[in-house]
Design a protein around this motif. Structure first.
Motif, mmCIF file in Angstrom:
data_model
loop_
_atom_site.group_PDB
_atom_site.id
_atom_site.type_symbol
_atom_site.label_atom_id
_atom_site.label_comp_id
_atom_site.label_asym_id
_atom_site.label_seq_id
_atom_site.Cartn_x
_atom_site.Cartn_y
_atom_site.Cartn_z
ATOM 1 N N LEU A 173 21.262 -21.857 0.462
ATOM 2 C CA LEU A 173 22.136 -21.565 1.055
ATOM 3 C C LEU A 173 21.769 -20.428 2.189
ATOM 4 C CD1 LEU A 173 25.101 -21.623 2.260
ATOM 5 C CD2 LEU A 173 25.547 -19.942 0.371
ATOM 6 N N ALA A 174 21.805 -20.510 3.481
ATOM 7 C CA ALA A 174 21.176 -19.568 4.426
ATOM 8 C C ALA A 174 22.573 -18.618 4.720
ATOM 9 C CB ALA A 174 20.597 -20.183 5.519
ATOM 10 N N LEU A 175 22.336 -17.291 5.058
ATOM 11 C CA LEU A 175 23.314 -16.423 5.099
ATOM 12 C C LEU A 175 22.926 -15.495 6.157
ATOM 13 C CD1 LEU A 175 25.008 -15.474 1.764
ATOM 14 C CD2 LEU A 175 25.829 -17.116 3.474
ATOM 15 N N ASP A 176 23.799 -15.069 7.332
ATOM 16 C CA ASP A 176 23.587 -14.098 8.246
ATOM 17 C C ASP A 176 23.824 -12.853 7.736
ATOM 18 O OD1 ASP A 176 22.465 -16.125 9.941
ATOM 19 O OD2 ASP A 176 24.644 -16.396 10.653
ATOM 20 N N ARG A 177 22.687 -11.873 7.212
ATOM 21 C CA ARG A 177 22.896 -10.531 6.818
ATOM 22 C C ARG A 177 22.806 -9.345 7.660
ATOM 23 N NH1 ARG A 177 19.727 -8.706 1.576
ATOM 24 N NH2 ARG A 177 17.862 -8.969 2.995
ATOM 25 N N GLU A 178 24.035 -8.819 7.776
ATOM 26 C CA GLU A 178 23.841 -7.461 8.502
ATOM 27 C C GLU A 178 23.419 -6.429 7.662
ATOM 28 O OE1 GLU A 178 26.602 -4.133 11.077
ATOM 29 O OE2 GLU A 178 27.318 -6.125 10.434
ATOM 30 N N LEU A 179 22.254 -5.801 7.983
ATOM 31 C CA LEU A 179 21.904 -4.601 7.106
ATOM 32 C C LEU A 179 21.012 -3.789 7.803
ATOM 33 C CD1 LEU A 179 21.696 -3.852 4.093
ATOM 34 C CD2 LEU A 179 19.488 -4.854 3.821
ATOM 35 N N GLY A 180 21.112 -2.372 7.821
ATOM 36 C CA GLY A 180 20.481 -1.330 8.567
ATOM 37 C C GLY A 180 20.707 -1.576 10.051
ATOM 38 N N GLY A 181 21.850 -2.044 10.595
ATOM 39 C CA GLY A 181 22.182 -2.313 12.042
ATOM 40 C C GLY A 181 21.575 -3.676 12.670
ATOM 41 N N ARG A 182 20.795 -4.316 11.608
ATOM 42 C CA ARG A 182 20.225 -5.664 12.214
ATOM 43 C C ARG A 182 20.745 -6.699 11.509
ATOM 44 N NH1 ARG A 182 19.041 -4.684 17.441
ATOM 45 N NH2 ARG A 182 17.956 -2.532 17.759
ATOM 46 N N THR A 183 21.007 -8.026 12.244
ATOM 47 C CA THR A 183 21.495 -8.882 11.477
ATOM 48 C C THR A 183 20.281 -10.237 11.483
ATOM 49 O OG1 THR A 183 23.543 -8.713 12.302
ATOM 50 C CG2 THR A 183 22.968 -11.036 11.541
ATOM 51 N N LYS A 184 19.860 -10.557 10.214
ATOM 52 C CA LYS A 184 18.959 -11.459 10.016
ATOM 53 C C LYS A 184 19.318 -12.489 9.059
ATOM 54 C CE LYS A 184 15.847 -8.645 12.088
ATOM 55 N NZ LYS A 184 15.252 -9.005 13.503
ATOM 56 N N THR A 185 18.732 -13.723 9.186
ATOM 57 C CA THR A 185 18.968 -14.729 8.219
ATOM 58 C C THR A 185 18.257 -14.779 6.973
ATOM 59 O OG1 THR A 185 19.660 -16.066 9.955
ATOM 60 C CG2 THR A 185 19.683 -17.216 7.831
ATOM 61 N N VAL A 186 19.106 -14.819 5.778
ATOM 62 C CA VAL A 186 18.341 -14.713 4.324
ATOM 63 C C VAL A 186 18.405 -16.231 3.852
ATOM 64 C CG1 VAL A 186 18.263 -12.345 4.321
ATOM 65 C CG2 VAL A 186 20.034 -13.713 3.185
ATOM 66 N N ALA A 187 17.887 -16.593 2.810
ATOM 67 C CA ALA A 187 18.039 -17.706 1.923
ATOM 68 C C ALA A 187 18.369 -17.385 0.598
ATOM 69 C CB ALA A 187 17.177 -18.601 1.981
#
Length: 377
Positions: A173-187
């Motif tokens: 499952l891929a999720l868009d993660r907001e962390l440290g002021g940036r959003t990146k997609t994680v699996a």
């Protein structure tokens, strides 16, 4: 197929609906409906789409539902319902039993977990998941398909949104993660205790979100501000090539949102047809685009289209559900138009609303971190 937060009014305004989701195999769909011409009560409705003609079955409970109640179709034809009752999130499976509605309670999650949001239907259709976003982390819950009611299956650091399935088994499952002021997609690997790995990072400073993925071809549809502002782009899962941002998907004064990818194009991502919702001042209609074609076809949607909902067949036919007073459960089959020759494929300068249609009855690896070019390919 993504679960879609939409609200539509049918022709004449007699029926209003919110939320429309289609199973991964395109067999069933579900939505919440309000009959404004009758009791004005909200109730779930299941659509059957894989027969000779589509038909809908109302699934009213013992009392009206709230307008923010969530519904999700399952592969066996039952409908998952998510209700907020006091300080708990309650889940149950609904199914028709003659003139009544059967209900199988699945249990509840304490509201202290945060606001729960149902994820798109899983590829196998037998499980359902929800996200609970907290201040610093996000809980992933299995709310249907478990052995003992809702189960906490993973906790992901950061605030997560989205939800895109990367395989046909419902493991990745891929999720868009907001962390440290940036959003990146994680699996998130659901078979390894929710193990999290980076999936998408175009540049260190960009916000990169995964919108859709096709497990057969590996095609990824991405929204990123890496080119300087938010743009739609595409890449291939596991590929070392950079993400590309086609100029034809950059329309002035219109928003484009991909909602379905043609399946069955094994290892041929550039040949996949992609359906997009086009929203502009003149209304909402449909776009069709292929990476290899470099051309955006703008097509009329049927009147009463449940905007942003649809599914492709492997043969390249786009099925668009719609509802009107005279036809409350219908699907328009729209063959994907052929692309023009490469010399004739020019970027679209702006939205052009087409004439009205007449309905008739993978492996896991991050993309390259290089900054993508702004050209079409």
């Amino acid at each position: 197929m993504t679960a879609l937060a939409i609200e539509t009014a049918a022709e004449g305004g007699a029926v209003r609906s919110t939320g429309f989701a289609i199973t991964a195999n395109g067999a069933y769909a579900a939505r919440l409906v309000r009959d404004e011409g009758g009791s004005a009560a909200w109730f779930p409705e299941r659509w059957t789409l894989d027969g000779p003609e589509p038909y809908a079955v109302p699934l009213p409970g013992n009392q009206p539902e709230e307008p923010d109640t969530g519904v999700l179709p399952m592969a066996d034809g039952r409908v998952l319902i998510h209700r907020r009752i006091g300080d708990r999130h309650s889940f149950a499976l609904l199914y028709p039993t003659g003139p009544a509605t059967g209900e199988l309670p699945l249990g509840a999650v304490d509201a202290g977990a945060g606001a729960l949001t149902l994820l798109p239907p899983s590829p196998d259709g037998s499980c359902a998941y929800a996200l609970a976003v907290g201040p610093d982390s996000t809980a992933l819950w299995l709310v249907a398909g478990g052995a003992f009611g809702p189960e906490l299956v993973a906790t992901v650091g950061g605030r997560c949104s989205g939800g895109v399935w990367l395989d046909r088994t419902g493991r990745m499952l891929a999720l868009d993660r907001e962390l440290g002021g940036r959003t990146k997609t994680v699996a998130v690997d659901l078979e390894r205790g929710g193990e999290v790995t980076e999936l998408l990072q175009i540049t260190e400073d960009s916000d990169d979100r995964l919108l859709l993925a096709d497990p057969d071809s590996g095609l990824l549809l991405i929204r990123s501000n890496a080119p300087g502002h938010d743009r739609l782009g595409w890449g291939v899962l596991g590929s070392a090539l950079p993400v590309r941002f086609p100029e034809c998907l950059r329309l002035a004064d219109a928003a484009l949102t991909p909602f379905a990818v043609q399946p069955g194009q094994v290892l041929m991502p550039e040949s996949c047809a992609v359906a997009l919702r086009i929203d502009a001042a003149g209304g909402t209609w449909v776009g069709v685009w292929r990476p290899a074609g470099r051309h955006l076809h703008q097509l009329a949607a049927p009147q009463g289209w449940l905007a942003g909902a649809g599914v492709w067949t492997s043969q390249g036919v786009l099925r668009l559900p719609y509802a009107t007073d005279t036809n409350p459960c219908a699907v328009l089959d729209l063959p994907a138009p052929p692309d023009p020759p490469p010399a004739a494929a020019t970027p679209s300068a702006g939205p052009v609303r087409p004439a009205a249609a007449k309905p008739v009855p993978l492996g896991q690896a991050p993309l390259t971190g290089r900054r993508p070019p702004s050209g079409d390919r």
